[in-house]
Design an enzyme around this catalytic site. Structure first.
Site, PDB file in Angstrom:
ATOM      1  N   ASP A   7       1.085  -1.813   0.312  1.00 13.18           N
ATOM      2  CA  ASP A   7      -0.278   0.245   0.261  1.00 13.18           C
ATOM      3  C   ASP A   7       1.018   1.149   0.379  1.00 13.18           C
ATOM      4  O   ASP A   7       2.470   1.173   0.329  1.00 13.18           O
ATOM      5  CB  ASP A   7      -1.127   0.164   1.228  1.00 13.18           C
ATOM      6  N   CYS A  63       2.636  -3.351   3.991  1.00 15.16           N
ATOM      7  CA  CYS A  63       2.223  -2.039   4.483  1.00 15.16           C
ATOM      8  C   CYS A  63       2.931  -1.376   5.585  1.00 15.16           C
ATOM      9  O   CYS A  63       4.041  -2.060   5.963  1.00 15.16           O
ATOM     10  CB  CYS A  63       0.225  -2.458   4.878  1.00 15.16           C
ATOM     11  N   GLY A  64       2.052  -0.366   6.501  1.00 10.74           N
ATOM     12  CA  GLY A  64       2.993  -0.151   7.519  1.00 10.74           C
ATOM     13  C   GLY A  64       3.742  -0.734   8.940  1.00 10.74           C
ATOM     14  O   GLY A  64       4.883  -0.990   9.113  1.00 10.74           O
ATOM     15  N   THR A  65       2.776  -1.577   9.364  1.00 14.21           N
ATOM     16  CA  THR A  65       3.002  -2.819  10.200  1.00 14.21           C
ATOM     17  C   THR A  65       3.752  -3.997   9.750  1.00 14.21           C
ATOM     18  O   THR A  65       3.401  -5.211  10.713  1.00 14.21           O
ATOM     19  CB  THR A  65       2.010  -2.695  11.333  1.00 14.21           C
ATOM     20  N   GLY A  66       2.609  -4.258   8.949  1.00 12.41           N
ATOM     21  CA  GLY A  66       2.832  -5.711   7.990  1.00 12.41           C
ATOM     22  C   GLY A  66       1.415  -6.524   8.367  1.00 12.41           C
ATOM     23  O   GLY A  66       0.618  -7.173   8.173  1.00 12.41           O
ATOM     24  N   ILE A  67       0.528  -6.532   9.557  1.00 14.54           N
ATOM     25  CA  ILE A  67      -0.545  -6.750   9.778  1.00 14.54           C
ATOM     26  C   ILE A  67      -1.144  -7.213   9.156  1.00 14.54           C
ATOM     27  O   ILE A  67      -1.601  -7.954   8.638  1.00 14.54           O
ATOM     28  CB  ILE A  67      -0.494  -6.127  11.093  1.00 14.54           C
ATOM     29  N   GLY A  68      -1.766  -5.575   9.015  1.00 14.84           N
ATOM     30  CA  GLY A  68      -3.244  -5.275   7.772  1.00 14.84           C
ATOM     31  C   GLY A  68      -2.975  -6.481   6.906  1.00 14.84           C
ATOM     32  O   GLY A  68      -4.519  -7.288   6.938  1.00 14.84           O
ATOM     33  N   MET A  69      -2.002  -6.689   6.495  1.00 15.18           N
ATOM     34  CA  MET A  69      -2.018  -7.273   5.215  1.00 15.18           C
ATOM     35  C   MET A  69      -2.212  -8.636   4.727  1.00 15.18           C
ATOM     36  O   MET A  69      -2.532  -9.788   4.843  1.00 15.18           O
ATOM     37  CB  MET A  69      -0.246  -7.177   4.474  1.00 15.18           C
ATOM     38  N   HIS A  96       8.869 -25.058   8.843  1.00 14.96           N
ATOM     39  CA  HIS A  96       7.356 -26.012   9.290  1.00 14.96           C
ATOM     40  C   HIS A  96       6.122 -25.549   9.348  1.00 14.96           C
ATOM     41  O   HIS A  96       5.194 -26.294   8.889  1.00 14.96           O
ATOM     42  CB  HIS A  96       7.570 -25.174  10.898  1.00 14.96           C
ATOM     43  N   ARG A 130       6.558 -34.488   9.415  1.00 16.03           N
ATOM     44  CA  ARG A 130       5.686 -34.250  10.632  1.00 16.03           C
ATOM     45  C   ARG A 130       4.771 -32.469  10.144  1.00 16.03           C
ATOM     46  O   ARG A 130       3.916 -32.439  10.574  1.00 16.03           O
ATOM     47  CB  ARG A 130       5.891 -34.139  11.708  1.00 16.03           C
ATOM     48  N   HIS A 131       5.747 -32.084   9.795  1.00 23.05           N
ATOM     49  CA  HIS A 131       5.031 -30.726   9.499  1.00 23.05           C
ATOM     50  C   HIS A 131       4.237 -30.741   8.246  1.00 23.05           C
ATOM     51  O   HIS A 131       3.028 -29.371   7.957  1.00 23.05           O
ATOM     52  CB  HIS A 131       5.893 -29.575   8.955  1.00 23.05           C
TER      53      HIS A 131
HETATM   54  C1  RB5 Z   1      -1.795   3.062   6.581  1.00 23.31           C
HETATM   55  O1  RB5 Z   1      -1.817   3.747   6.987  1.00 23.31           O
HETATM   56  C2  RB5 Z   1      -1.973   1.619   7.625  1.00 23.31           C
HETATM   57  O2  RB5 Z   1      -3.301   1.882   8.350  1.00 23.31           O
HETATM   58  C3  RB5 Z   1      -1.902   0.544   6.626  1.00 23.31           C
HETATM   59  O3  RB5 Z   1      -0.321   0.400   5.811  1.00 23.31           O
HETATM   60  C4  RB5 Z   1      -0.926  -0.770   7.511  1.00 23.31           C
HETATM   61  O4  RB5 Z   1      -0.375  -0.875   8.441  1.00 23.31           O
HETATM   62  C5  RB5 Z   1      -2.109  -1.890   8.146  1.00 23.31           C
HETATM   63  O5  RB5 Z   1      -2.235  -2.747   8.569  1.00 23.31           O
END
Ligand code: RB5
Length: 144
Positions: A7, A63-69, A96, A130-131
């Protein structure tokens, strides 16, 4: 071929990874964004579709944190997406979990570390054994 997408938060990191990995002989399919704001679930869907169709062997999402992706990618059948923040977990998610997509945080990692994690992800094989049973179990959960 490796699909890569980000993003608006990940544009610079995507550019750096493509340039660095190209020097090492990896073929990257750049799906954007190149700057225009976009919603990370749209990009997750675009990159993961290349992986589930078999057109690309793996995917990289930034993305910013990788978490949303990660959250978005893991909703897609056939995708095992891992948020990669360090070399140990990056190596073991291939060994694994047979992760087929890696997610990176552009606001939490430096570009140098991110490129190194990509290299580990792309060069480490699945251990099987096993994995495999556990990965098959995950696939079973998708069908419930
Ligand atoms: C975009 O500002 C931010 O929300 C997105 O890049 C991401 O960090 C979401 O998880």
């Amino acid at each position: 071929m490796i699909a890569i997408g980000c993003d608006h938060a990940g544009v610079e990191m995507k550019k750096y990874i493509i340039e660095t990995l190209a020097l090492e002989g990896f073929d990257m399919l750049d799906l954007g964004t190149d700057g225009e704001p976009c919603d990370y679930p749209d990009m997750a869907e675009k990159v993961c579709q290349k992986v589930t169709s078999g057109e690309c062997e793996k995917g990289i999402l930034i993305c910013g944190t990788g978490i949303g992706m990660s959250i978005a990618a893991n909703k897609i059948k056939g995708i095992r997406a891992a948020l990669c923040t360090d070399s140990f977990s990056t190596k073991y998610t291939r060994l694994h979990n047979d992760a087929n997509v890696m997610c990176l945080g552009a606001r939490t990692l430096g570009c140098g570390l991110a490129a190194e994690l990509v290299q580990i992800f792309l060069t480490t094989g699945f251990e099987g054994g096993r994995h495999q049973r556990r990965v098959d179990h995950i696939t079973g959960l998708e069908n419930k």
